[in-house]
Design an enzyme around this catalytic site. Sequence first.
Site, PDB file in Angstrom:
ATOM      1  N   LYS A  31       0.857  -1.188   0.000  1.00 28.07           N
ATOM      2  CA  LYS A  31       0.000   0.000   0.000  1.00 28.07           C
ATOM      3  C   LYS A  31       0.891   1.235   0.000  1.00 28.07           C
ATOM      4  O   LYS A  31       1.884   1.293   0.744  1.00 28.07           O
ATOM      5  CB  LYS A  31      -0.885  -0.025   1.259  1.00 28.07           C
ATOM      6  CG  LYS A  31      -1.943   1.085   1.305  1.00 28.07           C
ATOM      7  CD  LYS A  31      -2.806   0.970   2.583  1.00 28.07           C
ATOM      8  CE  LYS A  31      -3.923   2.003   2.590  1.00 28.07           C
ATOM      9  NZ  LYS A  31      -4.768   1.909   3.810  1.00 28.07           N
ATOM     10  N   SER A  51      -9.888   2.271   2.900  1.00 25.00           N
ATOM     11  CA  SER A  51      -8.937   2.918   2.024  1.00 25.00           C
ATOM     12  C   SER A  51      -7.995   1.956   1.306  1.00 25.00           C
ATOM     13  O   SER A  51      -7.379   2.339   0.311  1.00 25.00           O
ATOM     14  CB  SER A  51      -8.101   3.905   2.831  1.00 25.00           C
ATOM     15  OG  SER A  51      -7.265   3.209   3.747  1.00 25.00           O
ATOM     16  N   SER A  60     -10.285   0.235   7.271  1.00 25.94           N
ATOM     17  CA  SER A  60      -9.661   0.289   5.943  1.00 25.94           C
ATOM     18  C   SER A  60      -8.987  -0.981   5.470  1.00 25.94           C
ATOM     19  O   SER A  60      -8.534  -1.057   4.328  1.00 25.94           O
ATOM     20  CB  SER A  60      -8.618   1.415   5.902  1.00 25.94           C
ATOM     21  OG  SER A  60      -9.245   2.659   5.732  1.00 25.94           O
TER      22      SER A  60
END
Lengths: 491, 500, 99
Positions: free
Chosen positions: A78, A158, A182
């Site tokens: 990420k 997210s 998330s």
Amino acid sequence: MTDLTAKTITELRSGLSAKEFSAEEVTKAYLQSAEDASELNAYVRLTPEHAVEQAKVSDRRIADGSARPLEGIPLGIKDLFCTKGIETNAASKILKDFRPVYESTVTSNLLRDGAVFLGKLNLDEFAMGSSNETSAYGPVINPWRRAGEDTKLSPGGSSGGSSTAVAAHLCAAATATDTGGSIRQPAALTATVGIKPTYGRCSRWGIVAFASSLDQAGPIARDVRDSAIMLTSMAGHDPEDSTSIERPVPDYEKALEGGVKGMKIGIPKEYRLDGMPSEIDELWQKGAKLLEEQGAEIVEVSLPLTKYALPVYYIVAPAEASSNLARYDGVKYGLRVHDDDIHEMYRKTRAEGFGREVQRRLMIGTYVLSAGYYDAYYLRAQKVRKKIANEMASVFQDVDLLLTPSSPSAAFGLGEKSTDPVEMYLNDVFTVTANLAGTPGISLPAGLDGQGLPLGLQLLAPAFGEEQMLRGAYALEEAIGFDAQPSKWWK
Amino acid sequence: MAETRNLLRGETGDWEVVIGMEVHAQVTSNSKLFSGAPATYGAGPNENVSLVDAAMPGMLPVINAYCVEQAVRTGLGLNAKINLWSRFDRKNYFYPDLPQGYQISQYEFPIVGEGTIEVELDAERTIEVGIERLHLEQDAGKSIHDLAPRESYVDLNRSGVALMEIVSKPHMRSAEEASAYFSKLRTILRYLGTCDGNMDQGSMRADVNVSVCRAGNYAKFLESGDFSHLGTRTETKNVNSIRFVRQVVDYEARRQIQVLEAGGSIDQETRLFDVKSGETRTMRSKEDAHDYRYFPDPDLLPLTITQEAVDNIRAELPELPDAKKHRFVGVYGLSAYDASVLVMDKDKADYFERVAGGRDGKLASSWVTTELFGLLNKTNTNILESPVTADQLGALIDLIQDQTISGKIAKQVFELMLTEDAGKDPKDIVEARGLKQVTDTGALEAAADKIIAENPEQVAKVKDKPKALGWFVGQVMKETGGKANPQAVNAILKQKLGLE
Amino acid sequence: MSLDDATVKKVANLARIAIRDEDVPHLKEELNGILGWIEQLQEVDIEGVEAMTSVVETDIPMRTDITADGPTGGGQPENIVANAPKTEDHFFVVPKVVE
């Protein structure tokens, strides 16, 4: 040749050590599939040269018998994790061209264990969002589609890049972060497994901060076992993070077996929301029944403060963010919009550099901390948070785990929820309590809804209860036997 | 009476000035408060900066244990309460020398609470100044404005260096008291080894809060604790010398009285001191200074220390200036004022003790404070580089005490020790130059007889005016080349002149 | 509690985000929507409750007072300014600051 990207970490591990294929082959297969899937927008940047280089090292180590736990396993990272020498932007224009000279502790741990990094994954800007639509790189597309439709769906957020990349087999597993849900919500929306560990279990050092008291790194993986393998490598004490816990990391993979016989699993009645799709409720009940069949005792429990968790979160998280993101001021790195006046330079830079959702949250956070409002908002929220944490702790006096849905809906279409911020925030209704209390949670695929979209179930555990949580999740996964895959329409 | 001291006369009546001070003292440590970068002075631009201090994304603070210890040590030295539980908060504001966009400080729960110190003004006057609190915080970096016409250059070397902010109560009532407090605080910190007090390097700076009120209102404030009896205060930032503290107070008190007497009002504002003009002026850059949005720093846990750790630090505390002063008075028989002058600087106090050990304390004090300090002041020399060592000066005093030489000759020898006979043992100097005091009574009696015989008029006069004896003593001293023991000469003359 | 135009502008300025006058109405509406929703916290009885200050319940870890190497140490001015929009001789360069 078999599709190497279809394999789990467990399968790759045994295949690599049996020399059925090389790490370089696996890495190249993944790089190819990632390139072919550019339509999904999961990666913001692939680093093929790095990846192949690392894979070659892995092959040498496998050959000379010094393979490490994740040797040659290709991962997606990420883009909130700082990676040395590789651009890291947190999906924000304000971190334009930022190239850290350091490696986050979590990714360092993965590198130490021999993992190969394929590239950086898309996310909501600064991890603020539940749909991946706030990314400066544009939204990620969920590989799952409604049956018979080609509407573009959100993979959640997210960590939408992470969930999509794992679901679409663009990496073997991915790192992710969870501040209000998330990891677990995008995992639920893509039929992947996501763990939010206990606060302090994984170091926050080198992860672009969103809300310091809530942020926690964790994995998104294909199945429970892979997520346990990932967590074992990612977790650990870090003397550079004052909130990191000095506590040995167990081999989580070893915690999987043993079943739920004798476990007491709570069903919090307040998680039954008005207007929630009945399919979610049905899957939830089915999950409880499966656990009961495995020998767990299912009890209804009450968490009356549940409904206050999201409002608390939307004070605490923006407040911390408003301070954490003050460093993006056009002086030391990233974007600068010039002005002769320094404060005007700040205002222009931040207006240009931050997207709308981030700006909105920074303003909320600034407001709730400002003179005259601190007590009414921030202080009150932290008191309610304490009550919520106490309530969680007390329910775990009675039960070993809680079983809840992961998200209040299946994947939704891009743009469907982005007009009303509060509606978007409700995505985290089931996940956010664990962040406030600092306790762990895991989401795993539970089944498909009537439109063929995956839904997830969540298991919650008390602080440092990851092992019992994984044991429960593994048993539930076995019992559910979920094996659906999205059709590879993007190829 | 303390409550109405130091009145200032205005056009419309009497005023009182009230001063409180926030002193920022750099903690003496190897590394910064929350990072491992060096805390040293004078490195090249951004040389002493870690990724933490530069606020790179994802960097986190870890507190320096020694800085905590130093804060506790300082708290104990200020006779203050140590808080075993304290907390770090973030003070949020935008400024280019503040890389995080916030300063980590202690707002609501400081590590040190209330205390008090004694401040000597002169031989007669000592005041007590209350300490409100002491907290730990990060220093900011430095912006340099004169390297380019339209730009400022930012150096973060100081960013993250540990500071102690020591907040006084509004207990100072004149420029003299304010500067004496600042100076005393510096002395205490230097004794403790918690701050080097190097003001030209910015290790110690004061934010000086000044207000004026009508005569009598301060007493009402003291009684009630109600600040509304006091005038609106201004805060003059970063005053970095004892002399400037005095100037700031004088200037601000005068300015405020003028404004108020002309019917104006004082804004609560931040001001800057202009060293060249000796004036203060409004600081322009603090536009929303009053909304720092403090909240607990979520990257850090509450700062907890044990009573045991505090006790250990207390047990190891060095002797502090006040205790030393009292000991000098008790052991060496010095006046309180002389003692306070000596203890002002620990190196000077140590020098004195070395000289005074086993000798007459008062004599030692007078030699150290008058002769030696006089010399050091004149040549602008640090005590540690004194051309005369404590042992040499002690040896010289020994010669006075055992009457080998007189005080007057000793001064001559002291001069020689600085010049032609530098580095030599005073005893050898006296020997080599034949400066030994004449104590041989025969020789002294002969000299006395000679003077008496040669001066019959003076002899006649001295019978009526015994004070004229001094003239005879002088003559005998002259006769013996100054080497005679004045007490012996005195006794012999008295006897011979029949004055007893 | 709901925001008026002036407060929206003030908050934006505190957060150092330039906003245009025409953006104020809808920003105000969004922020008030969120704040109105948050308002339900006023129902919760917080009498005698201590505010949460840290999730982790251990003593604060401390570092020893030695200068470090690597990211948390000094001696790397080139790394410090490596990503800066404008630098000169290892200084960060910013528009003139008026004190």
